[in-house]
Design a protein around this motif. Structure first.
Motif, PDB file in Angstrom:
ATOM      1  N   GLU A 160       1.282  -0.944  -0.174  1.00 28.35           N
ATOM      2  CA  GLU A 160       0.202   0.600  -0.107  1.00 28.35           C
ATOM      3  C   GLU A 160       0.697   1.248   0.181  1.00 28.35           C
ATOM      4  O   GLU A 160       1.589   0.947   0.835  1.00 28.35           O
ATOM      5  CB  GLU A 160      -0.646  -0.019   1.200  1.00 28.35           C
ATOM      6  CG  GLU A 160      -2.282   0.973   0.993  1.00 28.35           C
ATOM      7  CD  GLU A 160      -2.360   0.729   2.898  1.00 28.35           C
ATOM      8  OE1 GLU A 160      -3.897   1.414   2.697  1.00 28.35           O
ATOM      9  OE2 GLU A 160      -1.741   0.926   3.727  1.00 28.35           O
ATOM     10  N   ILE A 161       0.470   2.176  -0.824  1.00 26.72           N
ATOM     11  CA  ILE A 161       1.214   2.983  -0.884  1.00 26.72           C
ATOM     12  C   ILE A 161       0.864   4.257  -0.552  1.00 26.72           C
ATOM     13  O   ILE A 161      -0.245   4.776  -1.014  1.00 26.72           O
ATOM     14  CB  ILE A 161       1.712   3.346  -2.553  1.00 26.72           C
ATOM     15  CG1 ILE A 161       3.076   2.211  -2.733  1.00 26.72           C
ATOM     16  CG2 ILE A 161       2.828   4.502  -2.677  1.00 26.72           C
ATOM     17  CD1 ILE A 161       3.040   2.343  -4.514  1.00 26.72           C
ATOM     18  N   LEU A 162       1.277   5.569   0.330  1.00 22.37           N
ATOM     19  CA  LEU A 162       0.885   6.390   0.942  1.00 22.37           C
ATOM     20  C   LEU A 162       1.670   7.953   0.236  1.00 22.37           C
ATOM     21  O   LEU A 162       3.212   7.635   0.557  1.00 22.37           O
ATOM     22  CB  LEU A 162       1.080   5.931   1.860  1.00 22.37           C
ATOM     23  CG  LEU A 162      -0.171   4.786   2.874  1.00 22.37           C
ATOM     24  CD1 LEU A 162      -0.467   4.548   4.754  1.00 22.37           C
ATOM     25  CD2 LEU A 162      -1.954   5.418   2.162  1.00 22.37           C
ATOM     26  N   CYS A 163       0.460   8.416   0.282  1.00 21.98           N
ATOM     27  CA  CYS A 163       1.813   9.856  -0.299  1.00 21.98           C
ATOM     28  C   CYS A 163       2.105  10.825   0.949  1.00 21.98           C
ATOM     29  O   CYS A 163       0.916  11.337   1.405  1.00 21.98           O
ATOM     30  CB  CYS A 163       1.274  10.233  -1.271  1.00 21.98           C
ATOM     31  SG  CYS A 163       1.417   9.483  -3.109  1.00 21.98           S
ATOM     32  N   LEU A 164       2.956  11.174   1.762  1.00 24.49           N
ATOM     33  CA  LEU A 164       2.743  11.384   2.648  1.00 24.49           C
ATOM     34  C   LEU A 164       3.132  12.607   3.186  1.00 24.49           C
ATOM     35  O   LEU A 164       3.955  12.858   1.653  1.00 24.49           O
ATOM     36  CB  LEU A 164       3.263  10.769   4.125  1.00 24.49           C
ATOM     37  CG  LEU A 164       2.465   9.796   5.195  1.00 24.49           C
ATOM     38  CD1 LEU A 164       3.112   8.749   5.385  1.00 24.49           C
ATOM     39  CD2 LEU A 164       0.928   9.839   5.417  1.00 24.49           C
ATOM     40  N   VAL A 165       3.615  13.953   3.635  1.00 27.78           N
ATOM     41  CA  VAL A 165       4.737  15.398   3.572  1.00 27.78           C
ATOM     42  C   VAL A 165       6.002  14.932   4.588  1.00 27.78           C
ATOM     43  O   VAL A 165       5.748  14.500   5.685  1.00 27.78           O
ATOM     44  CB  VAL A 165       3.056  16.518   4.068  1.00 27.78           C
ATOM     45  CG1 VAL A 165       4.254  17.523   4.117  1.00 27.78           C
ATOM     46  CG2 VAL A 165       1.829  16.622   3.084  1.00 27.78           C
ATOM     47  N   ASP A 223      -6.966   4.745   5.104  1.00 27.95           N
ATOM     48  CA  ASP A 223      -5.562   4.847   6.124  1.00 27.95           C
ATOM     49  C   ASP A 223      -4.811   5.487   5.888  1.00 27.95           C
ATOM     50  O   ASP A 223      -3.602   6.039   6.394  1.00 27.95           O
ATOM     51  CB  ASP A 223      -4.403   3.274   5.316  1.00 27.95           C
ATOM     52  CG  ASP A 223      -5.179   1.937   5.886  1.00 27.95           C
ATOM     53  OD1 ASP A 223      -5.849   1.984   6.451  1.00 27.95           O
ATOM     54  OD2 ASP A 223      -4.716   1.150   5.172  1.00 27.95           O
ATOM     55  N   LEU A 224      -5.088   6.422   4.917  1.00 29.48           N
ATOM     56  CA  LEU A 224      -3.892   7.856   4.153  1.00 29.48           C
ATOM     57  C   LEU A 224      -4.646   9.016   5.406  1.00 29.48           C
ATOM     58  O   LEU A 224      -3.632   9.862   5.753  1.00 29.48           O
ATOM     59  CB  LEU A 224      -4.189   8.453   2.990  1.00 29.48           C
ATOM     60  CG  LEU A 224      -3.553   9.538   2.529  1.00 29.48           C
ATOM     61  CD1 LEU A 224      -1.957   9.749   2.887  1.00 29.48           C
ATOM     62  CD2 LEU A 224      -4.486   9.707   0.875  1.00 29.48           C
ATOM     63  N   LEU A 225      -6.295   9.158   5.484  1.00 28.10           N
ATOM     64  CA  LEU A 225      -6.528  10.268   6.700  1.00 28.10           C
ATOM     65  C   LEU A 225      -6.150   9.655   8.295  1.00 28.10           C
ATOM     66  O   LEU A 225      -5.963  10.696   9.008  1.00 28.10           O
ATOM     67  CB  LEU A 225      -7.863  10.116   6.354  1.00 28.10           C
ATOM     68  CG  LEU A 225      -8.688  10.221   5.479  1.00 28.10           C
ATOM     69  CD1 LEU A 225     -10.314  10.173   5.206  1.00 28.10           C
ATOM     70  CD2 LEU A 225      -8.672  11.340   5.022  1.00 28.10           C
ATOM     71  N   ALA A 226      -5.614   8.489   8.285  1.00 27.51           N
ATOM     72  CA  ALA A 226      -5.127   8.100   9.803  1.00 27.51           C
ATOM     73  C   ALA A 226      -3.650   8.421  10.358  1.00 27.51           C
ATOM     74  O   ALA A 226      -2.965   8.990  11.132  1.00 27.51           O
ATOM     75  CB  ALA A 226      -5.320   6.321   9.928  1.00 27.51           C
ATOM     76  N   GLY A 227      -2.901   9.390   9.046  1.00 23.48           N
ATOM     77  CA  GLY A 227      -1.782  10.087   9.078  1.00 23.48           C
ATOM     78  C   GLY A 227      -0.713   8.751   9.640  1.00 23.48           C
ATOM     79  O   GLY A 227      -0.680   8.034   8.943  1.00 23.48           O
ATOM     80  N   PRO A 228       0.492   9.179   9.140  1.00 27.01           N
ATOM     81  CA  PRO A 228       1.890   8.770   9.861  1.00 27.01           C
ATOM     82  C   PRO A 228       1.458   7.673  10.867  1.00 27.01           C
ATOM     83  O   PRO A 228       1.072   8.234  11.609  1.00 27.01           O
ATOM     84  CB  PRO A 228       3.279   9.603   9.241  1.00 27.01           C
ATOM     85  CG  PRO A 228       2.433  10.554   9.836  1.00 27.01           C
ATOM     86  CD  PRO A 228       0.766  10.629   9.344  1.00 27.01           C
ATOM     87  N   ASP A 229       2.404   6.697  10.429  1.00 26.20           N
ATOM     88  CA  ASP A 229       2.815   5.560  11.368  1.00 26.20           C
ATOM     89  C   ASP A 229       4.301   5.906  11.642  1.00 26.20           C
ATOM     90  O   ASP A 229       4.610   6.784  11.657  1.00 26.20           O
ATOM     91  CB  ASP A 229       3.029   3.689  10.761  1.00 26.20           C
ATOM     92  CG  ASP A 229       3.664   3.850  10.019  1.00 26.20           C
ATOM     93  OD1 ASP A 229       4.910   4.589  10.698  1.00 26.20           O
ATOM     94  OD2 ASP A 229       3.570   2.287   9.429  1.00 26.20           O
ATOM     95  N   GLU A 230       3.965   5.043  13.537  1.00 31.80           N
ATOM     96  CA  GLU A 230       5.523   5.969  13.860  1.00 31.80           C
ATOM     97  C   GLU A 230       6.945   5.787  13.409  1.00 31.80           C
ATOM     98  O   GLU A 230       7.331   6.670  13.442  1.00 31.80           O
ATOM     99  CB  GLU A 230       5.782   4.510  15.531  1.00 31.80           C
ATOM    100  CG  GLU A 230       6.515   4.878  16.538  1.00 31.80           C
ATOM    101  CD  GLU A 230       6.726   3.859  17.317  1.00 31.80           C
ATOM    102  OE1 GLU A 230       7.627   3.873  18.219  1.00 31.80           O
ATOM    103  OE2 GLU A 230       5.765   3.028  17.503  1.00 31.80           O
TER     104      GLU A 230
END
Length: 185
Positions: free
Chosen positions: A51-56, A80-87
């Motif tokens: 799963e690829i998520l584009c974060l900032v 999953d994107l809306l949940a934000g980055p994991d640790e």
């Protein structure tokens, strides 16, 4: 010396067991998209899907790759994107511009277009003109094999949203619309 090198190359190619062809021909590769489900006869192993998520990070888009156990549908991918980055992603300096938003994705029948409904339940959490916010959603959803473009709507009407170059558009958006904001590091 050249003749010896050429003969050696011919001998190596001939010895590989592939017959020589007179003309080029097409080849069908047995590959499938990383997000495609495995055939049901083959049990999925933990972390079998990507799963690829584009974060900032540092004001730019960066792709985070997660290994997951089941293939996500488009809404789960967006959630999953809306949940934000994991640790581990936070430790790598990644954040999100999507804090507190409610977004719902629907797919056009028979097409690769995704429609993202932007709920405006709280004006303070509404997307205004943040290019990174739209870029995160577009780049994440178009990383899927089944989504080729994204349209944003509110109450069913298309929204005019910014591309990376600042131009506003109601047209379907794709990853290249935000390529100038993506960093590879």
């Amino acid at each position: 010396m050249r003749r010896g090198t050429a003969l050696l190359a011919v001998a190596l190619v001939a010895g590989c067991g592939l017959p020589a062809d007179d003309e080029p021909h097409s080849v069908s590769l047995p590959r499938q998209p990383l997000t495609a489900p495995l055939p049901s006869a083959v049990p999925a192993r933990p972390g079998a899907y990507v799963e690829i998520l584009c974060l900032v990070r540092d004001g730019r888009l960066v792709q985070a790759v997660r290994r997951i156990d089941t293939p996500p549908d488009a809404q789960r991918h967006l959630d999953d994107l809306l949940a934000g980055p994991d640790e581990s992603e936070r430790d790598a300096g990644m954040t999100t511009a999507l804090t507190g938003l409610t977004l719902t994705v629907t797919r056009s029948p028979g097409g690769g277009e995704a429609r993202v409904e932007v709920a405006e339940t709280d004006e303070s959490k509404a997307i205004t003109d943040d290019t990174l916010t739209y870029g995160q959603v577009v780049c994440t959803l178009t990383s899927r094999a089944d989504v080729s473009a994204v349209v944003f709507t509110r109450d069913g009407a298309r929204l005019e949203v910014p591309r990376a170059n600042g131009a506003l558009s109601r047209d379907p958006l794709t990853g290249p619309d935000y390529a100038a904001l993506i960093t590879t590091a």
